[in-house]
Every structure is written in C-alpha cells, then in structure tokens.
Write a protein that holds these residues in place. Structure first.
Motif, mmCIF file in Angstrom:
data_model
loop_
_atom_site.group_PDB
_atom_site.id
_atom_site.type_symbol
_atom_site.label_atom_id
_atom_site.label_comp_id
_atom_site.label_asym_id
_atom_site.label_seq_id
_atom_site.Cartn_x
_atom_site.Cartn_y
_atom_site.Cartn_z
ATOM 1 N N SER A 139 -1.797 -2.171 -16.200
ATOM 2 C CA SER A 139 -3.100 -2.819 -16.333
ATOM 3 C C SER A 139 -3.469 -3.373 -14.964
ATOM 4 C CB SER A 139 -3.037 -3.944 -17.361
ATOM 5 O OG SER A 139 -2.255 -5.019 -16.859
ATOM 6 N N GLN A 140 -4.740 -3.703 -14.771
ATOM 7 C CA GLN A 140 -5.152 -4.287 -13.498
ATOM 8 C C GLN A 140 -4.464 -5.621 -13.260
ATOM 9 O OE1 GLN A 140 -9.414 -4.234 -12.720
ATOM 10 N NE2 GLN A 140 -9.597 -2.413 -14.004
ATOM 11 N N ALA A 141 -4.340 -6.437 -14.310
ATOM 12 C CA ALA A 141 -3.694 -7.742 -14.177
ATOM 13 C C ALA A 141 -2.226 -7.579 -13.787
ATOM 14 C CB ALA A 141 -3.812 -8.537 -15.475
ATOM 15 N N GLU A 142 -1.531 -6.632 -14.447
ATOM 16 C CA GLU A 142 -0.123 -6.390 -14.133
ATOM 17 C C GLU A 142 0.021 -5.895 -12.698
ATOM 18 O OE1 GLU A 142 3.666 -3.833 -15.878
ATOM 19 O OE2 GLU A 142 1.640 -3.299 -16.491
ATOM 20 N N PHE A 143 -0.891 -5.016 -12.275
ATOM 21 C CA PHE A 143 -0.858 -4.482 -10.931
ATOM 22 C C PHE A 143 -1.009 -5.605 -9.897
ATOM 23 C CE2 PHE A 143 -3.152 -2.864 -7.188
ATOM 24 C CZ PHE A 143 -2.276 -1.869 -6.765
ATOM 25 N N VAL A 144 -2.017 -6.452 -10.078
ATOM 26 C CA VAL A 144 -2.254 -7.539 -9.122
ATOM 27 C C VAL A 144 -1.063 -8.494 -9.099
ATOM 28 C CG1 VAL A 144 -3.724 -9.524 -8.567
ATOM 29 C CG2 VAL A 144 -4.756 -7.343 -9.198
ATOM 30 N N ARG A 145 -0.542 -8.877 -10.280
ATOM 31 C CA ARG A 145 0.632 -9.758 -10.326
ATOM 32 C C ARG A 145 1.807 -9.144 -9.579
ATOM 33 N NH1 ARG A 145 -0.816 -10.482 -15.739
ATOM 34 N NH2 ARG A 145 0.744 -8.955 -16.401
ATOM 35 N N THR A 146 2.059 -7.856 -9.808
ATOM 36 C CA THR A 146 3.180 -7.178 -9.167
ATOM 37 C C THR A 146 2.997 -7.101 -7.657
ATOM 38 O OG1 THR A 146 3.564 -5.884 -11.168
ATOM 39 C CG2 THR A 146 4.523 -5.040 -9.136
ATOM 40 N N MET A 147 1.794 -6.775 -7.213
ATOM 41 C CA MET A 147 1.539 -6.666 -5.775
ATOM 42 C C MET A 147 1.641 -8.029 -5.088
ATOM 43 S SD MET A 147 1.250 -3.506 -5.126
ATOM 44 C CE MET A 147 2.213 -3.007 -6.551
ATOM 45 N N VAL A 148 1.152 -9.073 -5.733
ATOM 46 C CA VAL A 148 1.259 -10.416 -5.151
ATOM 47 C C VAL A 148 2.720 -10.809 -5.040
ATOM 48 C CG1 VAL A 148 0.792 -12.860 -5.526
ATOM 49 C CG2 VAL A 148 -1.040 -11.188 -5.833
ATOM 50 N N GLN A 149 3.489 -10.579 -6.103
ATOM 51 C CA GLN A 149 4.911 -10.929 -6.056
ATOM 52 C C GLN A 149 5.637 -10.120 -4.986
ATOM 53 O OE1 GLN A 149 4.608 -13.946 -7.590
ATOM 54 N NE2 GLN A 149 6.773 -13.558 -7.879
ATOM 55 N N ALA A 150 5.304 -8.831 -4.857
ATOM 56 C CA ALA A 150 5.926 -7.996 -3.831
ATOM 57 C C ALA A 150 5.599 -8.531 -2.437
ATOM 58 C CB ALA A 150 5.452 -6.552 -3.968
ATOM 59 N N GLY A 151 4.384 -9.006 -2.255
ATOM 60 C CA GLY A 151 3.983 -9.553 -0.967
ATOM 61 C C GLY A 151 4.623 -10.888 -0.644
ATOM 62 N N ARG A 152 5.119 -11.567 -1.674
ATOM 63 C CA ARG A 152 5.726 -12.885 -1.476
ATOM 64 C C ARG A 152 7.216 -12.808 -1.189
ATOM 65 N NH1 ARG A 152 5.603 -16.578 -5.733
ATOM 66 N NH2 ARG A 152 5.777 -18.163 -4.156
ATOM 67 N N LYS A 153 7.803 -11.602 -1.216
ATOM 68 C CA LYS A 153 9.240 -11.486 -0.954
ATOM 69 C C LYS A 153 9.557 -12.064 0.409
ATOM 70 C CE LYS A 153 10.419 -7.789 -3.975
ATOM 71 N NZ LYS A 153 11.343 -6.748 -4.229
ATOM 72 N N HIS A 182 -5.023 2.857 -8.316
ATOM 73 C CA HIS A 182 -3.581 2.750 -8.092
ATOM 74 C C HIS A 182 -2.881 2.239 -9.354
ATOM 75 C CE1 HIS A 182 -0.220 1.564 -5.034
ATOM 76 N NE2 HIS A 182 0.177 2.465 -5.910
ATOM 77 N N ALA A 183 -3.471 1.242 -10.016
ATOM 78 C CA ALA A 183 -2.902 0.719 -11.261
ATOM 79 C C ALA A 183 -2.838 1.820 -12.317
ATOM 80 C CB ALA A 183 -3.728 -0.465 -11.767
ATOM 81 N N ASP A 184 -3.893 2.622 -12.428
ATOM 82 C CA ASP A 184 -3.914 3.734 -13.379
ATOM 83 C C ASP A 184 -2.810 4.736 -13.075
ATOM 84 O OD1 ASP A 184 -6.057 2.632 -14.727
ATOM 85 O OD2 ASP A 184 -7.554 3.937 -13.771
ATOM 86 N N GLU A 185 -2.620 5.057 -11.779
ATOM 87 C CA GLU A 185 -1.565 5.995 -11.377
ATOM 88 C C GLU A 185 -0.189 5.481 -11.779
ATOM 89 O OE1 GLU A 185 -1.893 6.616 -7.170
ATOM 90 O OE2 GLU A 185 -3.931 7.404 -7.331
ATOM 91 N N LEU A 186 -0.002 4.163 -11.727
ATOM 92 C CA LEU A 186 1.281 3.555 -12.062
ATOM 93 C C LEU A 186 1.417 3.235 -13.545
ATOM 94 C CD1 LEU A 186 1.555 1.109 -9.026
ATOM 95 C CD2 LEU A 186 2.816 3.250 -9.360
ATOM 96 N N GLY A 187 0.344 3.478 -14.307
ATOM 97 C CA GLY A 187 0.379 3.173 -15.734
ATOM 98 C C GLY A 187 0.390 1.681 -16.009
#
Length: 130
Positions: free
Chosen positions: A34-48, A27-32
């Motif tokens: 990094s794995q770290a950026e992907f996890v940070r973004t998903m965690v922040q999205a989940g914290r809304k 999924h991170a690759d599809e979005l262009g």
C-alpha cells in the motif's frame, strides 16, 4: 507493551510534488505494498544508522533487518534456493544485479526531481545547484 499501545496510531500528513507521488505509487504497486506501507518502509530505511568508513564513504550500520525480506542473508538464501550451488563469482553476480537495478531506479528518480543530471562534460552524474 500493552495491547492498546501496540495498536496506537498517529496520522502523518505531508505534501510532495505530483510526479514524486506518482513514482511512489508505481513503486509501491511493483512491491505489492500500500502507499502507506511503502512510505513507512522507506522512511524507516532512511533512518538506519549510517557511519563513515575509513575512506570517508557512507556505509550502512550493521542492522540488516528488512521488513520486506530484502536483507543480505535472505537474498543469499533465495539465490541459492533458486540456483542451487553457486561459486563466489556467481553469487556476487546474482546479488549485484539487484543493486544495479536499484541504483538505476534511484538515479532516474533523482533526475526526475531535478536533484542530479548526467553531464558528459563532467564525466558522469552531478548534483544540480539550487
């Protein structure tokens, strides 16, 4: 905020099932991302902030910001820029296609991690009791 505080970082380590990491990597690759950026973004999205509407359904809070440019305003502008003038129905169709793709990916992920399954007997998706 001081410059040194702005760049201050802390390491977070977690362990997930191999299949889940594979899905996150893809999924991170599809979005262009990094794995770290992907996890940070998903965690922040989940914290809304989530609240319950009058019918008891979960609705996201009013914050529509998204570091990847996926907020509704951006999606509307991109759809209009690429398609020109759109009627209400055409605009709804152009925006809902993305939701259907995201929902399908979410359902696939939940099934892959054995959290839900499709049950014809129950007429749809159901959670798997632990």
């Amino acid at each position: 905020m001081a410059a040194d505080e702005k760049n201050d970082r802390a390491r977070v380590v977690t362990y997930v099932p191999t299949q889940q990491k594979t899905e996150w990597t893809e999924h991170a690759d599809e979005l262009g991302m990094s794995q770290a950026e992907f996890v940070r973004t998903m965690v922040q999205a989940g914290r809304k902030d989530f609240t319950l509407d009058a019918g008891g359904a979960v609705e996201p809070g009013s914050d529509t910001t998204d570091p990847r440019g996926g907020d509704l305003e951006t999606q509307v502008l991109e759809s209009l820029d690429s398609n020109g003038s759109l009627s209400w129905e055409e605009l709804v169709d152009s925006l809902s296609a993305d939701f259907e793709e995201r929902l399908e990916a979410c359902l696939d992920s939940l099934q892959a991690t054995n959290q839900i399954r499709y049950s014809g007997r129950n007429g749809g998706y159901t959670t798997i009791d632990s």
